[in-house]
Design an enzyme around this catalytic site. Structure first.
Site, PDB file in Angstrom:
ATOM      1  CD  GLU A   7      13.250   4.973   7.781  1.00 49.71           C
ATOM      2  OE1 GLU A   7      13.374   5.841   8.688  1.00 49.71           O
ATOM      3  OE2 GLU A   7      12.989   5.261   6.608  1.00 49.71           O
ATOM      4  CB  CYS A  25      13.464   9.674   7.112  1.00 50.53           C
ATOM      5  SG  CYS A  25      14.337   8.451   6.099  1.00 50.53           S
ATOM      6  CB  THR A  63       6.976   8.045  15.701  1.00 51.67           C
ATOM      7  OG1 THR A  63       8.300   8.213  15.164  1.00 51.67           O
ATOM      8  CG2 THR A  63       7.064   7.288  17.008  1.00 51.67           C
ATOM      9  CB  ALA A  64       1.659   9.160  15.363  1.00 55.14           C
ATOM     10  CB  THR A  65       1.418   5.775  11.236  1.00 54.71           C
ATOM     11  OG1 THR A  65       0.834   7.036  10.905  1.00 54.71           O
ATOM     12  CG2 THR A  65       0.731   4.690  10.430  1.00 54.71           C
ATOM     13  CB  ALA A  66       5.379   3.211  13.866  1.00 60.34           C
ATOM     14  CD  GLU A  92      10.294  13.263  10.776  1.00 58.52           C
ATOM     15  OE1 GLU A  92      11.218  12.796  10.095  1.00 58.52           O
ATOM     16  OE2 GLU A  92       9.277  12.630  11.074  1.00 58.52           O
ATOM     17  CE  LYS A 117      -1.678   2.695   3.071  1.00 55.69           C
ATOM     18  NZ  LYS A 117      -1.645   3.990   2.343  1.00 55.69           N
TER      19      LYS A 117
END
Length: 490
Positions: A256, A290, A236-239, A394, A181
């Site tokens: 990552e 990144c 990071t929030a989605t991870a 970030e 996706k």
């Protein structure tokens, strides 16, 4: 898959499932960042589309995993050749979809996407497994590695084809099948690649592409019980959400995530080289990498001189129409992202920091057709407090903060003073210092007197909130396989 000369009709993408393009009943608008206009309709896939893709991948797995690595590699190399033959078309499409310059897509994104398939087609042939003997027991132990199954791959919008292929290539090289996706904001080059899969020799179902948002398509994919492995690049929030959804199934995860990467410039550095490269590391691809530098720490004795030279060089970094080869930067990916990046500059000003160039300081003259695009000039800020969100969060745009430091310990403390730990750069001629500082910095990658030099054999990934796991030749091989120890008594 229609596209006509009428500018009011849009490119309409379709999912690629089981070797066929499949229309979707719901769509998302995708914008050209350089104009602000809708130009593409992307499928808004959900549970049903993901289910169909996973089933296709499951059905294709026995045959694909039974092929030799060399046979799989031949198919991958053929795909690389087909992509290379369409390099210009892919570069133009990547630029229009993402906002980056055509030059960057032509020289970085698409060549690296091609290289990803060639690299893993070759590297998968050269790994060895382990063997030990226990003569006193009459036993031999050895390991074998097997593909895991259906790999769920979710890639971001900043380097769309580059990072999507960085996941697909090792997954299929090791014998897995894939449901991928891409970001709903940058799906066009993934769709274009799907058109080449059959000609390259990929059997139906080995690579499936499901387009859509994270909350619908992504959530369905990472929560699917028949997807034992997930590789994700993004926030990071989605991870954290992916980790929660995957936990009940004990899935293998490679994450990552973000970076807040420091550049540390010591007084003995080659200042010309440091300035030139740090402008590039701060602002390349609109700062939407990144690995981009977002904090620069300069030894106090050279701080004024560095700042003067750096601001002058940043002002020469041209922003404008992505098709213009004279421009270094194009547009940011979306209006929402542009507003987010600008909000950090506003916050810095409100906290008393000094904006030295860029946003609100220097005019940005654009061609008439680009005046509604999402453009922002490289912005340099001095005097930001280390505790400020501007220094801690970030930003992921063309914004960099510059502060002085006093001595090696202070440089390391400042460099490590955020929750991220992806990359760092160190500028010094002192070889002993190079090794000392590199060891002390909490970062998965440390470059000295250079930036973005990558050997794909070696581990790539971050510490702390910058991710879990590593990618690269051996690391990707290990991630996309399961290891088994076999003991034979003779």
């Amino acid at each position: 898959m229609s596209k006509t000369a009428d500018h009011r009709t849009h490119l309409v993408l379709e999912n690629y499932i089981g070797g066929k393009f499949v229309p979707c009943s719901r769509h998302i608008d995708s914008y050209d960042p350089s104009t602000g206009d809708v130009y593409c309709k992307v499928p808004d896939s959900g549970t049903d589309e993901v289910e169909a893709a996973v089933q296709a991948a499951r059905e294709a797995f026995p045959d694909w995993s039974a092929r030799s690595p060399a046979e799989r590699g031949q198919v991958m190399k053929k795909l690389a050749d087909l992509m290379e033959a369409q390099l210009e078309e892919l570069a133009q499409a990547e630029s229009r979809d993402q906002g980056k310059t055509v030059m960057f897509a032509r020289t970085v994104d698409v060549p690296r996407a091609v290289d990803n398939f060639r690299f893993f087609a070759s590297s998968v042939l050269h790994h060895t497994t382990d063997c030990t003997t226990m003569d006193h027991l009459g036993c031999v132990n050895y390991t074998v590695r097997s593909p895991v199954g259906v790999a769920g791959l979710i890639s971001p919008w900043n380097l769309p084809l580059y990072l999507l292929t960085w996941k697909i290539a090792p997954a299929v090289a090791t014998g897995n099948t894939v449901v991928a996706k891409p970001s709903e904001m940058t799906s066009v080059t993934a769709w274009m690649m799907c058109k080449l899969l059959e000609e390259a020799g990929f059997p139906p179902g080995v690579v499936n592409m499901v387009f859509g948002t994270g909350p619908r398509a992504g959530d369905a994919l990472v929560g699917h019980p028949d997807v034992p492995l997930v590789s994700f690049t993004g926030s990071t929030a989605t991870a954290q959400r992916i980790t929660e959804r995957s936990a009940p199934f004990c899935k293998k995860l490679s994450l990552e995530l973000g970076g807040k990467n420091p550049a540390i410039v010591f007084s003995d550095a080659d200042l010309d080289q440091a300035v030139t490269t740090t402008v590039r590391s701060s602002f390349s691809n609109q700062g939407e990498i990144c690995l981009c530098t977002s904090r620069i720490y300069v030894e106090r004795s050279i701080y004024p001189e560095f700042l003067k030279r750096f601001v002058a060089a940043a002002r020469k970094w041209k922003t404008g129409a992505p098709s213009d080869p004279d421009n270094n930067n194009g547009a940011l990916v979306s209006r929402e992202h542009l507003e987010k990046v600008r909000s950090f500059v506003t916050l810095a000003r409100s906290e008393g920091a000094t904006v030295l160039c860029g946003e609100g300081e220097d005019p940005l003259v654009l061609p008439q057709c680009n005046t509604s695009g999402y453009f922002m000039r490289p912005t340099v800020i001095a005097g930001v407090a280390e505790s400020s969100r501007v220094m801690q969060d970030e930003i992921f745009g063309p914004v960099v903060c510059v502060n002085p430091f006093d001595g090696e310990d202070d440089a390391v403390a400042k460099g490590n003073g955020v929750r991220y730990g992806l990359a760092a750069t160190v500028w010094t001629r002192d070889v002993g210092r190079v090794h000392r500082v590199a060891r002390r910095l909490e970062a998965g990658l440390v470059w000295t007197n250079c930036w973005l030099v990558r050997d794909l054999n070696l581990p790539f990934g971050g510490m702390k909130n910058s991710g879990v796991g590593r990618e690269g030749g051996r690391d990707s091989y290990h991630f996309f396989t399961e290891v088994k120890t076999i003991t034979v008594k003779h």
